[in-house]
Design an enzyme around this catalytic site. Sequence first.
Site, PDB file in Angstrom:
ATOM      1  N   TYR A  36       0.845  -1.195   0.000  1.00 21.67           N
ATOM      2  CA  TYR A  36       0.000   0.000   0.000  1.00 21.67           C
ATOM      3  C   TYR A  36       0.879   1.242   0.000  1.00 21.67           C
ATOM      4  CZ  TYR A  36      -3.549  -3.354   1.641  1.00 21.67           C
ATOM      5  OH  TYR A  36      -4.384  -4.434   1.795  1.00 21.67           O
ATOM      6  N   HIS A 105       0.229 -12.137   1.071  1.00 23.67           N
ATOM      7  CA  HIS A 105      -0.774 -11.265   0.455  1.00 23.67           C
ATOM      8  C   HIS A 105      -1.431 -11.905  -0.760  1.00 23.67           C
ATOM      9  CE1 HIS A 105      -1.649  -6.682  -0.187  1.00 23.67           C
ATOM     10  NE2 HIS A 105      -2.740  -7.410  -0.134  1.00 23.67           N
ATOM     11  N   SER A 185     -13.003  -5.303   2.320  1.00 19.46           N
ATOM     12  CA  SER A 185     -13.998  -4.635   1.466  1.00 19.46           C
ATOM     13  C   SER A 185     -15.410  -5.095   1.801  1.00 19.46           C
ATOM     14  CB  SER A 185     -13.692  -4.858  -0.013  1.00 19.46           C
ATOM     15  OG  SER A 185     -12.492  -4.236  -0.386  1.00 19.46           O
ATOM     16  N   PRO A 186     -15.791  -5.108   3.081  1.00 22.75           N
ATOM     17  CA  PRO A 186     -17.137  -5.555   3.444  1.00 22.75           C
ATOM     18  C   PRO A 186     -18.229  -4.597   2.980  1.00 22.75           C
ATOM     19  CG  PRO A 186     -16.049  -4.610   5.349  1.00 22.75           C
ATOM     20  CD  PRO A 186     -15.013  -4.697   4.268  1.00 22.75           C
ATOM     21  N   LEU A 187     -17.827  -3.409   2.523  1.00 23.23           N
ATOM     22  CA  LEU A 187     -18.777  -2.458   1.955  1.00 23.23           C
ATOM     23  C   LEU A 187     -18.708  -2.443   0.427  1.00 23.23           C
ATOM     24  CD1 LEU A 187     -18.309   0.471   4.496  1.00 23.23           C
ATOM     25  CD2 LEU A 187     -20.335  -0.961   4.216  1.00 23.23           C
ATOM     26  N   GLY A 188     -18.092  -3.477  -0.140  1.00 21.73           N
ATOM     27  CA  GLY A 188     -18.020  -3.562  -1.591  1.00 21.73           C
ATOM     28  C   GLY A 188     -17.294  -2.391  -2.219  1.00 21.73           C
ATOM     29  N   GLY A 190     -17.325   0.582  -1.261  1.00 22.54           N
ATOM     30  CA  GLY A 190     -18.204   1.742  -1.252  1.00 22.54           C
ATOM     31  C   GLY A 190     -19.505   1.539  -1.995  1.00 22.54           C
TER      32      GLY A 190
END
Length: 310
Positions: A36, A105, A185-188, A190
């Site tokens: 990152y 990763h 990314s549990p919110l896809g 965004g």
Amino acid sequence: MGMTFAYGPADDAEALRTAHRALELGVTLLDTADFYGPHTNEEFVGRVIAGRRDDVVVSSKVGNEVSPEGTITGKINGRPEYIRATVEGTLRRLGTDRLDLYYLHRIDPDVPIEDSIGALAELVAAGTVRHIGICEASAATIRRAHAVHPLSAVQTEYSLSTRDVEVNGVLETVRELGIGFVAYSPLGRGLLTGRIRSLDTLAEHDFRRIVPRFQEENLAANLTVVERLDAVAADKGVTTGQLALAWVLAQGEDVIAIPGTKRVAYLEENVAASDVRLSADDLAALDQIAPYGSTVGDRYPAGSMATLNR
């Protein structure tokens, strides 16, 4: 990741406020990677945890290759010598003498997984790493890795818009082996917040501009699902993002969600999702609205898709 990388311009001051507020609210798991930035995110986390290292669980990752000059090569590198060399820089940037959790990763197809995990196991034996994990691995690879050294975590994308782990054996396998599951990314990215209505709302260099499911025709189709989620959220008096996070948390005590954000307001919204309770009827309704396969478009560009579920 988003505080320094991949999602448009960074706001260092707001990111620091957000991270410190997270610690105030009882968030203890901080997830980063040398990739990152590269490197800038680990340096950022090092600043956040300075003076309070024992209050947090720090996880980082190795395997998306970064050159000695600090550039992303685009290669996957799971060679033992690369892992051993990379952890030293990670510890230095984080300002710590150990990692609580260190992930592979991505899976290097040219290196036996036993060799990569063996190198991580050596770090555990040396006290440099407390626990090890693996990201975006197939069920068969998870089994092979776990046989070399017990895995504490498997991290893979999981949300109402990405439910692959329910059908490819990954979730079943980690539960059989007693491994924790970390949903990134549990919110896809965004999508499941309901705030992204077109590509025009994304910054010029936002990674999502090249993600297939955010391309205009795909996004339009995906938003029809989000609009139905909006209605359910409104009926429950929560935001769509909170509903999506509550769904992930409702999948089991062994499932941990790591939503990312760059702003205090969204952080506080996300943390409050832990208080949202979903009934069996709620969960059944969400399964009908967003079943596996309902999202249109891949979750990464083609080159990156090839590195998943190896």
